[in-house]
Design an enzyme around this catalytic site. Structure first.
Site, PDB file in Angstrom:
ATOM      1  N   GLU A  19      -6.521   3.967  -4.828  1.00 22.05           N
ATOM      2  CA  GLU A  19      -5.231   3.766  -4.162  1.00 22.05           C
ATOM      3  C   GLU A  19      -4.911   4.965  -3.265  1.00 22.05           C
ATOM      4  OE1 GLU A  19      -2.708   2.270  -3.219  1.00 22.05           O
ATOM      5  OE2 GLU A  19      -2.248   0.522  -4.445  1.00 22.05           O
ATOM      6  N   ASN A 104       3.859   3.962  -7.924  1.00 24.13           N
ATOM      7  CA  ASN A 104       2.779   3.243  -7.253  1.00 24.13           C
ATOM      8  C   ASN A 104       2.535   3.914  -5.905  1.00 24.13           C
ATOM      9  OD1 ASN A 104       0.862   1.142  -7.496  1.00 24.13           O
ATOM     10  ND2 ASN A 104       2.060  -0.186  -6.169  1.00 24.13           N
ATOM     11  N   ASN A 149       5.301  -1.945  -3.044  1.00 22.92           N
ATOM     12  CA  ASN A 149       4.069  -1.725  -2.295  1.00 22.92           C
ATOM     13  C   ASN A 149       4.353  -1.799  -0.800  1.00 22.92           C
ATOM     14  OD1 ASN A 149       1.390  -1.146  -3.266  1.00 22.92           O
ATOM     15  ND2 ASN A 149       1.489  -3.002  -4.515  1.00 22.92           N
ATOM     16  N   ASP A 201      -0.594  -5.645  -0.671  1.00 24.23           N
ATOM     17  CA  ASP A 201      -0.615  -4.379  -1.405  1.00 24.23           C
ATOM     18  C   ASP A 201      -0.220  -3.274  -0.428  1.00 24.23           C
ATOM     19  OD1 ASP A 201      -1.423  -2.161  -3.129  1.00 24.23           O
ATOM     20  OD2 ASP A 201      -2.569  -3.615  -4.269  1.00 24.23           O
TER      21      ASP A 201
END
Length: 296
Positions: A19, A104, A149, A201
């Site tokens: 990520e 995230n 996201n 995403d």
């Protein structure tokens, strides 16, 4: 764009959940994380030098700071890191219950504020927020989501984009770069209304204002124009791309992190690049990403 362009493996890896790629222009290096691997990766494309720094917890996002070092989002909260990626200060405690929640993806707005989303790992309740940290306080700006996201900003700084991934709807907010204030959210791109597999995403915006979205479960990156219309879909041999990032000296290489979590052996045969860092040459450069600059 060159019709022959396609994604290739930049670094062969087996990341569970790669990520957060970010291009560090001063170092001519790309940084990214493996959230479930508790690690930060660094690649210098000019020499192919690849290094890994292990962490003591899940680290979900790392962004260069204007005065050196980095700001990072970990499960336990926000941390200051030095140039060697060592924790030097706990900036802010996690604003959520840490057993089932974590930060995230994230990044900085044009003024240098750090925006970071959270997620509910059980995906059973809309109790995750998009936060903003300006160097003084960590404040919730968009509440009641499940998996935040897709954070990105338009080239003129007039729009903030993001998504709650399970909804398959990318939203936008009018944005004031001077104050950091955002307007009410409005649907901008609805993947449910077009023939496109996967879940939105992470994302990046190019110099033309096109929004590039990693389609988790869709084995592709999709590109949308400034009006939210689908322009192109770029397939890859990885089922779960997680986030694109423009890098290289001319910002004309699109790097994409991928994940192999929850994939079966047969899945990995079909999608052999899953877990690797991928790259593709593009014609339009990306935007120069802002470093973290705390308010004084």
């Amino acid at each position: 764009m060159n019709d022959d362009a396609k994604f290739e493996i930049a670094v062969p890896l087996a990341m569970e959940l790669g990520e957060g790629p970010v291009w560090h222009a001063d170092e001519a290096a790309l940084y990214w994380v493996d959230i479930k691997g508790f690690a930060v990766h660094r690649l210098v494309p000019a020499t192919a030098a690849h290094t890994v720094v292990d962490f003591d917890e899940a680290i979900t996002c790392v962004v260069p700071a204007a005065d050196g070092g980095f700001i990072a989002a970990c499960r336990s909260g926000l941390w200051q890191l030095n140039g060697q990626l060592t924790k030097t200060a706990h900036i802010s405690a996690a604003p959520y219950e840490t057993r089932r929640h974590r930060f995230n993806d994230g990044g900085c707005d044009p003024a240098g504020r750090f925006w970071i989303g959270a997620m509910n790992e059980d995906v059973d309740k809309a109790d995750a927020d998009l936060y903003c940290y300006d160097g003084q306080a960590l404040v919730s700006r968009v509440p009641a989501m499940t998996i935040t996201n897709g954070l990105a900003f338009s080239p003129d700084g007039a729009w903030l984009y993001h998504t709650d991934t399970p909804t398959r709807v990318i939203r936008r907010h009018a944005f004031d770069a001077a104050t950091g204030e955002i307007g009410p959210g409005e649907p901008w791109i609805d993947l449910n209304a077009i023939d496109l597999e996967g879940y939105p995403d992470g994302a990046a915006v190019d110099a033309d204002g096109h929004y590039w979205s990693a389609l988790f479960g869709g084995a592709a990156v999709a590109r949308f124009d400034e009006r939210g219309r689908l322009v192109a879909r770029y397939p890859m041999a990885a089922l779960n791309p997680t986030m694109p990032c423009f890098g290289g000296p001319d910002l004309k290489t699109l790097y994409v992190t991928t994940a192999r979590e929850d994939m079966t052996a047969s899945d990995l045969v079909r999608w052999p690049d899953s877990g690797a860092l991928l790259a593709m040459a593009v014609d339009t450069p990306g935007l120069v990403k802002s470093s973290f600059r705390p308010l004084t």
